[in-house]
Design a protein around this motif. Structure first.
Motif, PDB file in Angstrom:
ATOM      1  N   ARG A   1       9.970   6.273   3.535  1.00 18.67           N
ATOM      2  CA  ARG A   1       9.060   6.728   4.509  1.00 18.67           C
ATOM      3  C   ARG A   1       7.949   5.459   4.763  1.00 18.67           C
ATOM      4  NH1 ARG A   1       6.800  11.549   6.570  1.00 18.67           N
ATOM      5  NH2 ARG A   1       6.216  10.892   8.578  1.00 18.67           N
ATOM      6  N   VAL A   2       8.028   5.065   6.119  1.00 16.39           N
ATOM      7  CA  VAL A   2       7.093   3.926   6.278  1.00 16.39           C
ATOM      8  C   VAL A   2       6.424   4.230   7.762  1.00 16.39           C
ATOM      9  CG1 VAL A   2       6.903   1.516   6.982  1.00 16.39           C
ATOM     10  CG2 VAL A   2       8.581   2.100   5.121  1.00 16.39           C
TER      11      VAL A   2
ATOM     12  N   VAL B   1       0.964  -1.195  -0.082  1.00 17.25           N
ATOM     13  CA  VAL B   1      -0.099   0.059   0.017  1.00 17.25           C
ATOM     14  C   VAL B   1       1.005   1.269  -0.047  1.00 17.25           C
ATOM     15  CG1 VAL B   1      -1.735   1.230   1.300  1.00 17.25           C
ATOM     16  CG2 VAL B   1      -1.814  -1.090   1.012  1.00 17.25           C
ATOM     17  N   ASN B   2       0.856   2.021  -1.023  1.00 12.53           N
ATOM     18  CA  ASN B   2       1.668   3.342  -1.185  1.00 12.53           C
ATOM     19  C   ASN B   2       0.650   4.455  -1.035  1.00 12.53           C
ATOM     20  OD1 ASN B   2       4.003   1.954  -1.454  1.00 12.53           O
ATOM     21  ND2 ASN B   2       3.468   1.578  -3.626  1.00 12.53           N
ATOM     22  N   VAL B   3       0.894   5.372  -0.315  1.00 12.01           N
ATOM     23  CA  VAL B   3       0.208   6.495   0.077  1.00 12.01           C
ATOM     24  C   VAL B   3       0.828   7.848  -0.394  1.00 12.01           C
ATOM     25  CG1 VAL B   3      -1.356   7.827   1.619  1.00 12.01           C
ATOM     26  CG2 VAL B   3      -0.861   5.436   2.085  1.00 12.01           C
ATOM     27  N   THR B   4       0.230   8.692  -1.065  1.00 11.53           N
ATOM     28  CA  THR B   4       1.010   9.773  -1.360  1.00 11.53           C
ATOM     29  C   THR B   4       0.153  10.990  -0.717  1.00 11.53           C
ATOM     30  OG1 THR B   4       1.521   9.054  -3.739  1.00 11.53           O
ATOM     31  CG2 THR B   4       1.459  11.259  -3.625  1.00 11.53           C
TER      32      THR B   4
ATOM     33  N   GLY C   1       2.717  15.021  -2.808  1.00 10.08           N
ATOM     34  CA  GLY C   1       3.822  14.478  -3.522  1.00 10.08           C
ATOM     35  C   GLY C   1       4.710  13.564  -2.925  1.00 10.08           C
ATOM     36  N   ALA C   2       4.772  13.519  -1.774  1.00  7.50           N
ATOM     37  CA  ALA C   2       5.641  12.388  -1.096  1.00  7.50           C
ATOM     38  C   ALA C   2       4.816  11.214  -1.023  1.00  7.50           C
ATOM     39  CB  ALA C   2       6.028  12.914   0.218  1.00  7.50           C
ATOM     40  N   GLU C   3       5.763   9.953  -1.331  1.00  9.48           N
ATOM     41  CA  GLU C   3       4.930   8.577  -1.186  1.00  9.48           C
ATOM     42  C   GLU C   3       5.537   7.985   0.251  1.00  9.48           C
ATOM     43  OE1 GLU C   3       6.081   4.851  -3.855  1.00  9.48           O
ATOM     44  OE2 GLU C   3       3.887   5.882  -4.768  1.00  9.48           O
ATOM     45  N   PHE C   4       4.458   7.285   0.701  1.00 11.99           N
ATOM     46  CA  PHE C   4       5.279   6.315   1.779  1.00 11.99           C
ATOM     47  C   PHE C   4       4.055   5.169   1.999  1.00 11.99           C
ATOM     48  CE2 PHE C   4       1.802   9.563   3.616  1.00 11.99           C
ATOM     49  CZ  PHE C   4       1.086   8.674   4.377  1.00 11.99           C
ATOM     50  N   ARG C   5       4.779   4.066   2.440  1.00 14.92           N
ATOM     51  CA  ARG C   5       3.977   3.103   2.813  1.00 14.92           C
ATOM     52  C   ARG C   5       3.539   2.794   4.128  1.00 14.92           C
ATOM     53  NH1 ARG C   5       8.605  -0.999   0.093  1.00 14.92           N
ATOM     54  NH2 ARG C   5       9.709   0.495   1.241  1.00 14.92           N
TER      55      ARG C   5
ATOM     56  N   GLN D   1      -5.503  -2.245  19.037  1.00 12.59           N
ATOM     57  CA  GLN D   1      -4.133  -1.439  18.238  1.00 12.59           C
ATOM     58  C   GLN D   1      -3.620  -0.762  19.377  1.00 12.59           C
ATOM     59  OE1 GLN D   1      -4.892   2.223  15.275  1.00 12.59           O
ATOM     60  NE2 GLN D   1      -5.759   0.536  14.689  1.00 12.59           N
ATOM     61  N   LEU D   2      -2.112  -0.512  19.256  1.00 11.38           N
ATOM     62  CA  LEU D   2      -1.543   0.110  20.153  1.00 11.38           C
ATOM     63  C   LEU D   2      -1.247   1.622  19.958  1.00 11.38           C
ATOM     64  CD1 LEU D   2       0.696  -0.163  22.652  1.00 11.38           C
ATOM     65  CD2 LEU D   2       2.540  -1.097  20.915  1.00 11.38           C
ATOM     66  N   ALA D   3      -0.515   1.917  18.817  1.00 10.78           N
ATOM     67  CA  ALA D   3       0.057   3.141  18.472  1.00 10.78           C
ATOM     68  C   ALA D   3       0.435   3.252  17.108  1.00 10.78           C
ATOM     69  CB  ALA D   3       0.941   3.780  19.365  1.00 10.78           C
ATOM     70  N   THR D   4       0.410   4.272  16.462  1.00  8.53           N
ATOM     71  CA  THR D   4       1.024   4.658  15.165  1.00  8.53           C
ATOM     72  C   THR D   4       2.442   5.116  15.263  1.00  8.53           C
ATOM     73  OG1 THR D   4      -1.270   4.697  14.188  1.00  8.53           O
ATOM     74  CG2 THR D   4       0.782   5.722  12.883  1.00  8.53           C
ATOM     75  N   TYR D   5       3.517   4.892  14.530  1.00  4.44           N
ATOM     76  CA  TYR D   5       4.735   5.207  14.416  1.00  4.44           C
ATOM     77  C   TYR D   5       5.305   5.740  13.145  1.00  4.44           C
ATOM     78  CZ  TYR D   5       4.681   2.752  18.941  1.00  4.44           C
ATOM     79  OH  TYR D   5       4.281   2.323  20.128  1.00  4.44           O
ATOM     80  N   GLY D   6       5.689   6.967  12.864  1.00  7.21           N
ATOM     81  CA  GLY D   6       6.016   7.638  11.613  1.00  7.21           C
ATOM     82  C   GLY D   6       7.076   8.341  11.782  1.00  7.21           C
ATOM     83  N   ARG D   7       8.225   8.195  12.543  1.00  3.66           N
ATOM     84  CA  ARG D   7       9.081   9.084  12.440  1.00  3.66           C
ATOM     85  C   ARG D   7       9.842   8.916  10.853  1.00  3.66           C
ATOM     86  NH1 ARG D   7      14.368   7.755  13.584  1.00  3.66           N
ATOM     87  NH2 ARG D   7      13.731   5.727  14.179  1.00  3.66           N
ATOM     88  N   PRO D   8      10.122   9.936  10.519  1.00  4.53           N
ATOM     89  CA  PRO D   8      10.801   9.974   8.936  1.00  4.53           C
ATOM     90  C   PRO D   8      12.005   8.884   8.796  1.00  4.53           C
ATOM     91  CG  PRO D   8      10.348  12.290   9.629  1.00  4.53           C
ATOM     92  CD  PRO D   8      10.005  11.413  10.851  1.00  4.53           C
ATOM     93  N   ALA D   9      12.794   8.624   9.478  1.00  4.81           N
ATOM     94  CA  ALA D   9      14.102   7.996   9.358  1.00  4.81           C
ATOM     95  C   ALA D   9      13.717   6.614  10.251  1.00  4.81           C
ATOM     96  CB  ALA D   9      15.198   8.615   9.814  1.00  4.81           C
ATOM     97  N   ARG D  10      12.791   6.165  10.321  1.00  3.89           N
ATOM     98  CA  ARG D  10      12.364   4.705  11.121  1.00  3.89           C
ATOM     99  C   ARG D  10      12.981   3.531  10.337  1.00  3.89           C
ATOM    100  NH1 ARG D  10       7.863   2.041  10.760  1.00  3.89           N
ATOM    101  NH2 ARG D  10       8.190   1.244  12.635  1.00  3.89           N
ATOM    102  N   ASP D  11      12.678   3.766   9.050  1.00  2.04           N
ATOM    103  CA  ASP D  11      12.739   2.867   8.221  1.00  2.04           C
ATOM    104  C   ASP D  11      13.754   3.238   7.148  1.00  2.04           C
ATOM    105  OD1 ASP D  11      12.403   0.539   5.989  1.00  2.04           O
ATOM    106  OD2 ASP D  11      10.578   0.197   6.980  1.00  2.04           O
TER     107      ASP D  11
END
Length: 238
Positions: free
Chosen positions: A94-95, A3-6, A9-13, A80-90
């Motif tokens: 961007r995941v 699943v890719n979300v834009t 203009g930036a794409e993340f999974r 569901q516990l939480a959502t983690y989206g720090r830019p450099a986590r993967d």
């Protein structure tokens, strides 16, 4: 296909990760997989992976658990516990990961599959460095479990359908990491409305009268709560 979300203009999974906890041999254990592919190949990590198109998040969590460990969807408790989206986590890009917490009764040894090279239950106290930001996710999951045992009957999710108060006390001691006074614990558990219900059966063996068996009661919240002592573990008597 992932699943890719834009956005702008930036794409993340989107991914899911699972904090799967159980009690084995009187110890809080975590389900881990050894990664068989880059990044972090050979490192231990939480089970998880990318969400497939048209796949609901809980379904993705159950699928990843089965694919990476051979275990079917949780028979205990899943939230569901939480959502983690720090830019450099993967390092792959961007995941954003949606983490789930599962509390399960003791299950068979997991079998690695998919992109996992190994899977096993690891005592919480023996876990070292993990891949990605999974150490933080695990810490958040363990603290959520410890807190929910205070004010909900979710400790029973670690137990089989019928259990003794002694077995339930072992769950609290394992998750909280401290010994509890047996008499006080028994009094509070059996005196809390709707926490446990006697089944009429008993476990024979040992000295004294057989231990009565119980099942989870109808309560959604515990009144009064089973508060833990956050000070000296030796002083904790529930």
């Amino acid at each position: 296909m992932n699943v890719n979300v834009t956005q702008n203009g930036a794409e993340f999974r989107v991914a899911v990760d699972l904090v799967v906890l159980t009690v084995r041999d009187g110890t809080l254990a975590v389900l881990l997989v050894r990664r068989g592919i880059p990044p972090y190949r050979g490192r231990w990590a939480l089970p998880g992976g990318f969400v497939l198109p048209d796949e609901d998040l809980p379904a993705a969590a159950a699928r990843e658990l089965a694919e990476e460990t051979g275990l079917a969807g949780p028979a205990g408790h899943l939230e569901q516990l939480a959502t983690y989206g720090r830019p450099a986590r993967d390092p792959r890009g961007r995941v954003v990961s949606v983490a789930y917490l599962a509390l399960l009764p003791d299950l068979p040894v997991p079998v690695a599959g998919s992109d996992a090279a190994a899977a096993r239950w690891v005592p919480r106290a023996r876990i070292g460095a993990l891949a990605f930001d999974h150490a933080r996710i695990l810490a958040d999951g363990v603290e959520r479990a410890r807190a929910k045992l205070e004010y909900t009957p979710l400790a029973t999710a670690f137990c089989p359908p019928e259990f003794t108060v002694g077995a339930l006390r072992e769950v609290y001691e394992s998750v909280w990491g401290r010994p509890l006074d047996a008499r006080n614990f028994h009094r509070k558990v059996t005196g809390t409305p709707g926490f446990v219900v006697p089944t009429g059966g008993a476990d024979a063996g040992g000295r004294g009268r057989p231990a009565r068996r119980y099942r989870r009661g109808p309560a959604a919240l515990l009144h009064p709560p089973m508060l833990r002592d956050r000070g000296d573990p030796a002083a904790d008597t529930v």
